[in-house]
Design a protein around this motif. Sequence first.
Motif, PDB file in Angstrom:
ATOM      1  N   GLU A 182      -1.832  -9.089   0.147  1.00  0.00           N
ATOM      2  CA  GLU A 182      -2.780 -10.102   0.629  1.00  0.00           C
ATOM      3  C   GLU A 182      -2.376 -10.576   2.016  1.00  0.00           C
ATOM      4  OE1 GLU A 182      -2.526 -14.178  -0.835  1.00  0.00           O
ATOM      5  OE2 GLU A 182      -0.844 -13.579  -2.116  1.00  0.00           O
ATOM      6  N   ILE A 183      -3.359 -11.125   2.720  1.00  0.00           N
ATOM      7  CA  ILE A 183      -3.118 -11.830   3.972  1.00  0.00           C
ATOM      8  C   ILE A 183      -3.550 -13.266   3.775  1.00  0.00           C
ATOM      9  CG2 ILE A 183      -5.341 -11.013   4.885  1.00  0.00           C
ATOM     10  CD1 ILE A 183      -4.109 -11.204   7.710  1.00  0.00           C
ATOM     11  N   ALA A 213      -5.353  -3.494   3.418  1.00  0.00           N
ATOM     12  CA  ALA A 213      -6.205  -2.436   2.853  1.00  0.00           C
ATOM     13  C   ALA A 213      -5.384  -1.183   2.548  1.00  0.00           C
ATOM     14  CB  ALA A 213      -7.337  -2.111   3.825  1.00  0.00           C
ATOM     15  N   GLU A 214      -4.473  -0.829   3.443  1.00  0.00           N
ATOM     16  CA  GLU A 214      -3.630   0.342   3.206  1.00  0.00           C
ATOM     17  C   GLU A 214      -2.685   0.120   2.035  1.00  0.00           C
ATOM     18  OE1 GLU A 214      -1.632   1.975   6.613  1.00  0.00           O
ATOM     19  OE2 GLU A 214      -3.344   1.640   7.927  1.00  0.00           O
ATOM     20  N   LEU A 215      -2.107  -1.078   1.944  1.00  0.00           N
ATOM     21  CA  LEU A 215      -1.203  -1.382   0.836  1.00  0.00           C
ATOM     22  C   LEU A 215      -1.945  -1.305  -0.497  1.00  0.00           C
ATOM     23  CD1 LEU A 215       0.749  -4.363   2.454  1.00  0.00           C
ATOM     24  CD2 LEU A 215       1.693  -2.121   1.902  1.00  0.00           C
ATOM     25  N   ILE A 238       7.884   0.697   7.788  1.00  0.00           N
ATOM     26  CA  ILE A 238       7.867   0.038   6.477  1.00  0.00           C
ATOM     27  C   ILE A 238       6.704   0.562   5.634  1.00  0.00           C
ATOM     28  CG2 ILE A 238       7.535  -2.166   5.287  1.00  0.00           C
ATOM     29  CD1 ILE A 238       9.028  -3.504   7.643  1.00  0.00           C
ATOM     30  N   MET A 239       5.536   0.705   6.253  1.00  0.00           N
ATOM     31  CA  MET A 239       4.370   1.208   5.514  1.00  0.00           C
ATOM     32  C   MET A 239       4.601   2.642   5.040  1.00  0.00           C
ATOM     33  SD  MET A 239       2.050  -1.183   5.299  1.00  0.00           S
ATOM     34  CE  MET A 239       0.423  -0.438   5.126  1.00  0.00           C
ATOM     35  N   GLU A 240       5.212   3.465   5.855  1.00  0.00           N
ATOM     36  CA  GLU A 240       5.504   4.850   5.472  1.00  0.00           C
ATOM     37  C   GLU A 240       6.510   4.882   4.322  1.00  0.00           C
ATOM     38  OE1 GLU A 240       4.878   9.085   6.607  1.00  0.00           O
ATOM     39  OE2 GLU A 240       3.775   7.197   6.727  1.00  0.00           O
ATOM     40  N   ALA A 241       7.543   4.029   4.400  1.00  0.00           N
ATOM     41  CA  ALA A 241       8.523   3.964   3.309  1.00  0.00           C
ATOM     42  C   ALA A 241       7.870   3.454   2.029  1.00  0.00           C
ATOM     43  CB  ALA A 241       9.687   3.052   3.713  1.00  0.00           C
ATOM     44  N   ALA A 242       6.973   2.475   2.155  1.00  0.00           N
ATOM     45  CA  ALA A 242       6.279   1.944   0.974  1.00  0.00           C
ATOM     46  C   ALA A 242       5.441   3.035   0.313  1.00  0.00           C
ATOM     47  CB  ALA A 242       5.400   0.758   1.375  1.00  0.00           C
ATOM     48  N   ALA A 243       4.706   3.802   1.126  1.00  0.00           N
ATOM     49  CA  ALA A 243       3.887   4.886   0.575  1.00  0.00           C
ATOM     50  C   ALA A 243       4.760   5.906  -0.146  1.00  0.00           C
ATOM     51  CB  ALA A 243       3.093   5.554   1.694  1.00  0.00           C
ATOM     52  N   GLY A 282      -2.212 -15.763   8.526  1.00  0.00           N
ATOM     53  CA  GLY A 282      -2.020 -14.425   9.060  1.00  0.00           C
ATOM     54  C   GLY A 282      -0.800 -13.689   8.551  1.00  0.00           C
ATOM     55  N   TYR A 283      -0.099 -14.222   7.550  1.00  0.00           N
ATOM     56  CA  TYR A 283       1.061 -13.544   6.971  1.00  0.00           C
ATOM     57  C   TYR A 283       0.611 -12.553   5.911  1.00  0.00           C
ATOM     58  CZ  TYR A 283       3.984 -17.061   9.248  1.00  0.00           C
ATOM     59  OH  TYR A 283       4.599 -17.856  10.180  1.00  0.00           O
ATOM     60  N   VAL A 284       1.217 -11.370   5.913  1.00  0.00           N
ATOM     61  CA  VAL A 284       0.897 -10.337   4.931  1.00  0.00           C
ATOM     62  C   VAL A 284       2.048 -10.229   3.929  1.00  0.00           C
ATOM     63  CG1 VAL A 284       0.525  -7.858   4.586  1.00  0.00           C
ATOM     64  CG2 VAL A 284      -0.572  -9.039   6.509  1.00  0.00           C
ATOM     65  N   TYR A 285       1.683 -10.247   2.650  1.00  0.00           N
ATOM     66  CA  TYR A 285       2.655 -10.154   1.563  1.00  0.00           C
ATOM     67  C   TYR A 285       2.283  -8.994   0.651  1.00  0.00           C
ATOM     68  CZ  TYR A 285       3.584 -15.103   2.763  1.00  0.00           C
ATOM     69  OH  TYR A 285       3.869 -16.285   3.410  1.00  0.00           O
ATOM     70  N   GLY A 286       3.281  -8.331   0.088  1.00  0.00           N
ATOM     71  CA  GLY A 286       3.028  -7.293  -0.900  1.00  0.00           C
ATOM     72  C   GLY A 286       4.296  -6.981  -1.672  1.00  0.00           C
TER      73      GLY A 286
END
Length: 418
Positions: free
Chosen positions: A58-59, A47-49, A156-161, A63-67
Motif C-alpha cells: 500500500e501507499i 501495483a508491481e508488489l 529491492i523490487m527485483e529481490a522481492a520478485a 506517500g510512504y510505500v509498505y509491503g
Amino acid sequence: MSKYNNSNGSLQNRFIKYAKIDTQSDPGSPTCPSTEKQKNLGRALVAELLEMGISDAEIDINGYVYGTIPSNTTKQVPVICFCSHMDTSPDSSGENVKPIIHDNYQGEDLILPDDNKVIIKMAEHPDLQHQIGNSIITASGTTLLGADNKAGLAEIMEAAAFLMQNPDVKHGTIKIFFTPDEEIGRGVDKADLKKLAADFAYTIDGETLGSIEDETFSADGAKLTVTGVSAHPGFAKGKMESAIRIITEILNALPTDTLTPETTQLKEGFIHPVAFKGQVEEAEAQFIIRDFDNAKLQSHGELLEETIKKVMVNYPNSSYNLQIKAQYRNMKEVLDQHPQIVAYGVEAITRAGVVVKKQSIRGGTDGSRLSFMGLPCPNIFAGEHAFHSKQEWVSIQDMEKAVQTIINIACIWEEKAK
C-alpha cells in the motif's frame, strides 16, 4: 547461494521505468510528500508488489510505500526491512529523464547526446576503471539519472520478485519500505514504524560496489539572526550598524583553511553556511554543522558562537540570536549495540563475490534517523555514482550484485536463527 540472475533484463527494465518518472522533491514545500508526483512512482511500485503476490502492499496519504514478504521458515527470525527513497534531488532536473544503456564499456569518454558538453570521463570518475566490459546507464545530458535512489528501488523490487518466485529460498518476514523526501532531509518524518513492524533494517542507497556504511556524520543546523541599526545612508556616520555587513564579517572570520566542506575529508567535520538573506536592519544566515564525533560537533558550534561574539563587540548597538538544533546523530552509536546487523551485511556482500568496503558516510541517510527511532539501519551499496548531477551513472552489473546481496541478507538472517 541463491540462484538469482538477470538474464531477461528485468532489473534494468525496472530501473529505466522508475527513472522516467519525475519524482523530484521540493525543499520549499511544507507538504508530505513535498511533491505529489512522488506518489506516481509510489503507486506504480505498489501495483508491481501486488502483482508479485505481496498482498498487503500500500501507499499511504503521505506517500510512504509498505509491503510484506511473508516468512517461509519455521524458525523465529527477526523481521528485516529493506528501504530506499523515491525522490530525486532538487539540484538537477528530474523531468523527461532519458536513460541510455552503454553496453560493453571500454573506458571511453561518455558524451551525452542531448548536451555534448556533459562528458563522463574515467579520469574524473575513477570507479569507471572497474567497469570495463560492463553496461553503464546514464541520462541523456539535460537531467540527472535518478540512480540515487531508483537503483535501490529496482534492486529491492527485483529481490522481492525473486523471493516470491522461489519459495525454496528460506527467509523470515521481510518488510519493504519506500520513502519520499529523503533528499530534502524529511524522509522519515511521517514514517509509521508500528505499521512497518521491523526489528532491523538496511537502506540500499550507497555508492561503490561492495560498500557497507555503518557510520554517518552527526549533524546540527544553526540559524544566526543579527539585528543591526538602520539609518539614512546620507546621514549614517556613527549611527548605522548594517546587519548585512556584520554577518559578512562573521562569515569572513570563520576558518577558511579548515572546517569547511572544501577543505575537509574522511572523518573531518565542518561549519558550512548554506543560506543568507537580509537587509540593513536584520539579516539571517543558516549553517549546517557536521562531525563524526559528538564532542567535536559541539565544539564546532561553540567556535561559531565565539566568532560571532568577537565580531559583535565592534557593534555595541546591535544584537544577535543563535539557535543550534540537532538534526541527526551518528548511527554507529546505535549499530554498535547490534553488531550482527553489519556482520550479516558484510557476509552477504562476500557471498555475492564482492570485496567488502566498510565506509563512513560524510552525510546522512534515512537510516541515520531510523536508527535513533528504534530501527537500527546501516547502508548497503546500490551502485549509484555522481548523484545529484547530469553526469550520474550506474552499472547494471553492480546493481545485480546489490540484488544478490539483498537476497543473501535475507537468507543469512534465517540461517543464523534458531
